[in-house]
Enzyme design. Structure first.
Site, PDB file in Angstrom:
ATOM      1  N   LYS A 124       0.865  -1.189   0.000  1.00 48.72           N
ATOM      2  CA  LYS A 124       0.000   0.000   0.000  1.00 48.72           C
ATOM      3  C   LYS A 124       0.894   1.229   0.000  1.00 48.72           C
ATOM      4  O   LYS A 124       2.004   1.191   0.538  1.00 48.72           O
ATOM      5  CB  LYS A 124      -0.876   0.023   1.262  1.00 48.72           C
ATOM      6  CG  LYS A 124      -2.141   0.825   1.097  1.00 48.72           C
ATOM      7  CD  LYS A 124      -3.243   0.001   0.475  1.00 48.72           C
ATOM      8  CE  LYS A 124      -4.422   0.828   0.081  1.00 48.72           C
ATOM      9  NZ  LYS A 124      -5.579   0.003  -0.326  1.00 48.72           N
ATOM     10  N   ASP A 164      -6.836   4.234  -4.718  1.00 49.10           N
ATOM     11  CA  ASP A 164      -7.514   4.105  -3.428  1.00 49.10           C
ATOM     12  C   ASP A 164      -8.171   5.471  -3.224  1.00 49.10           C
ATOM     13  O   ASP A 164      -8.379   6.209  -4.210  1.00 49.10           O
ATOM     14  CB  ASP A 164      -6.504   3.758  -2.312  1.00 49.10           C
ATOM     15  CG  ASP A 164      -7.174   3.296  -1.020  1.00 49.10           C
ATOM     16  OD1 ASP A 164      -7.577   2.132  -0.935  1.00 49.10           O
ATOM     17  OD2 ASP A 164      -7.321   4.120  -0.081  1.00 49.10           O
TER      18      ASP A 164
HETATM   19  O1  2IT Z   1      -8.067  -1.501  -0.975  1.00 51.72           O
HETATM   20  C1  2IT Z   1      -7.956  -2.007  -2.097  1.00 51.72           C
HETATM   21  O2  2IT Z   1      -8.071  -3.233  -2.278  1.00 51.72           O
HETATM   22  C2  2IT Z   1      -7.664  -1.120  -3.225  1.00 51.72           C
HETATM   23  N1  2IT Z   1      -7.568   0.082  -3.010  1.00 51.72           N
HETATM   24  C3  2IT Z   1      -7.444  -1.674  -4.589  1.00 51.72           C
HETATM   25  C4  2IT Z   1      -6.056  -2.171  -4.744  1.00 51.72           C
HETATM   26  C5  2IT Z   1      -5.678  -2.625  -6.131  1.00 51.72           C
HETATM   27  O3  2IT Z   1      -4.498  -2.953  -6.306  1.00 51.72           O
HETATM   28  O4  2IT Z   1      -6.518  -2.672  -7.038  1.00 51.72           O
END
Ligand code: 2IT
Length: 445
Positions: A124, A164
């Protein structure tokens, strides 16, 4: 497993990181039994390794605003766990972003990605940059400045970021452009791209659609149809939009959306035009939902309040962490809620989860319910790697299959003797087992 000791040790190493500690504790409580049944996990210190991010990168993001003034933000990428695949997870741009929040999100992402069955590790990233009120040119300059440093640490087989909160197709486009400029490499290094340059059909809708597919399976276990049910949704961004769209398509009546400014109650229910308007609200960059009440007659705006005070059959938190607390849960329960599908990451506080589980209603955690977003990112990675693109029907069918698989996994690991399905336990155990076994197989690394 000694949870109190593990948590005390973790707090010493990560002092004051309350969101991160909250996310870890929820998982430890869920997996205690299976962990104790596998002494090889303890011997290899799987938990101690699993709760420590493999790598954290923080960097300075300097950029120039429209007034010619220099601004400085902090950029982060938490590469949490790569046992089952390249790091994968979104980027969040919001004033509240800090390491505790990104570590909790990266930790959650590790289990969520495992649940999808696709080979993706957990990661993340983000910045304390606030997109609120910024011009398009400022957003572009910020995204370019952010990528000027991040590009060194990512790659299609290394780490694949996505969107996100505060990061949508526009921001992904700017970051992708800068990555390509810096590396001369055209690859699927980011997901959530525009359809013209490697993006996948259904990715924008996928988190919300997947959430509704999961909720439908939950309701099925009790023989309940979603048709004509009243639904309270929080948020008004991409995830809330997808959830409202699919809920409405399935014949439910969505009566609320919300923003940081308060919530909208629209008793007539959302329709196509109103759902389309959510995109306009998001694109305005103002981060408020109040204008909805001026636009649509009959809709009421409640300043500073949350939608959990309205009577509804199904509640779908789609905004942000800890947006639904113990008091909110009590209110929902006293109003007869039958199903809560947590769609924001860690949208419910531990007190709220306890209240739902004790009341024996259908409750499932974000890492299961919202996994359709990252799952479809995984499908985007597959299409990019194969230099192909699938139809919307094909992607949607795969998404549906993945959500059904996650539901089955939750039932397998979460069904109690009395028949109640503890989805929190089910999701955490199912997600954990795969990561733990992969870590075991790969030795002490
Ligand atoms: O919290 C999540 O799963 C997302 N923000 C999507 C992450 C992604 O790599 O598509």
């Amino acid at each position: 497993m000694n949870i109190d000791k593990l948590m005390a040790d973790l707090e010493v190493k990560h002092p004051g990181e309350k969101e991160f500690l909250q996310a870890v504790k929820e998982v430890l409580v869920s997996i205690e039994d299976v962990y104790n049944a596998h002494p090889e996990f303890e011997k290899a210190k799987i938990i101690e390794r699993l709760v420590e991010p493999e790598r954290i990168i923080t960097f300075r993001v300097p950029w120039v605003d429209d007034n010619g003034e220099v601004q400085v933000n902090i950029g982060y990428r938490v590469q949490f766990n790569s046992a089952i695949g390249p790091y994968k997870g979104g980027i969040r741009f919001h004033s509240s972003v800090n390491l505790s929040i990104l570590k909790f999100l990266g930790f959650e992402q590790t289990f969520k990605n495992s649940l999808t069955t696709l080979p993706m590790g957990g990661g993340k990233g983000g910045s304390d940059f606030s997109p609120r009120g910024k011009s398009d040119a400022e957003i572009m300059r910020f995204c370019q400045a952010f990528m000027n440093e991040l590009y060194r640490y990512i790659g299609p087989e290394v780490d694949v970021p996505a969107g996100d909160i505060g990061v949508g197709a526009r921001e992904i486009g700017y970051m992708f452009g800068q990555y390509k400029k810096l590396t001369r490499d055209w690859s699927g290094v980011l997901t959530g791209k525009g359809l013209e340059f490697g993006g996948s059909l259904v990715r924008p809708e996928a988190t919300g659609f997947g959430s509704l597919y999961f909720i439908t399976h939950m309701l099925d276990t009790k023989g309940i149809s979603i048709k004509d049910k009243t639904v309270a949704i929080s948020g008004f961004g991409n995830v809330a939009w997808g959830a409202a769209l699919k809920a409405t398509q399935l014949g439910a009546k969505v009566i609320t959306i919300s923003g940081p400014d308060g919530y909208i109650l629209d008793e007539a229910g959302l329709n196509e035009e109103k759902i389309e308007y959510m995109l306009e609200l998001r694109a305005s960059g103002n981060d408020i939902c109040a204008p909805y009440a001026q636009k649509f007659a009959g809709a009421k705006f409640f300043a500073g309040k949350k939608p959990w005070e309205v009577k509804c059959d199904i509640a779908i938190p789609c905004a942000t962490q800890n947006e639904l607390n113990g008091e909110d849960a009590k209110m929902l329960l006293s109003n007869g809620v039958t199903c809560v599908g947590e769609t924001s990451n860690m949208g419910c506080t531990p007190e709220a989860i306890d209240a739902f589980v004790q009341a024996r209603i259908l409750f499932a955690p974000g890492k299961a319910v919202n996994a359709g977003g990252v799952a479809t990112s995984g499908l985007e990675m597959s299409q990019n790697a194969g230099h192909i693109s699938w139809t919307a029907e094909e992607v949607d069918a795969r998404l549906h299959g993945i959500m059904e698989g996650i539901h089955n996994a939750c039932v397998k690991y979460g069904k109690q003797e009395d028949g109640y399905i503890n989805y929190v336990k089910g999701a955490n155990v199912a997600g954990f087992m795969k990561v733990a076994n992969a870590m075991l197989a790969q030795g002490i690394v």
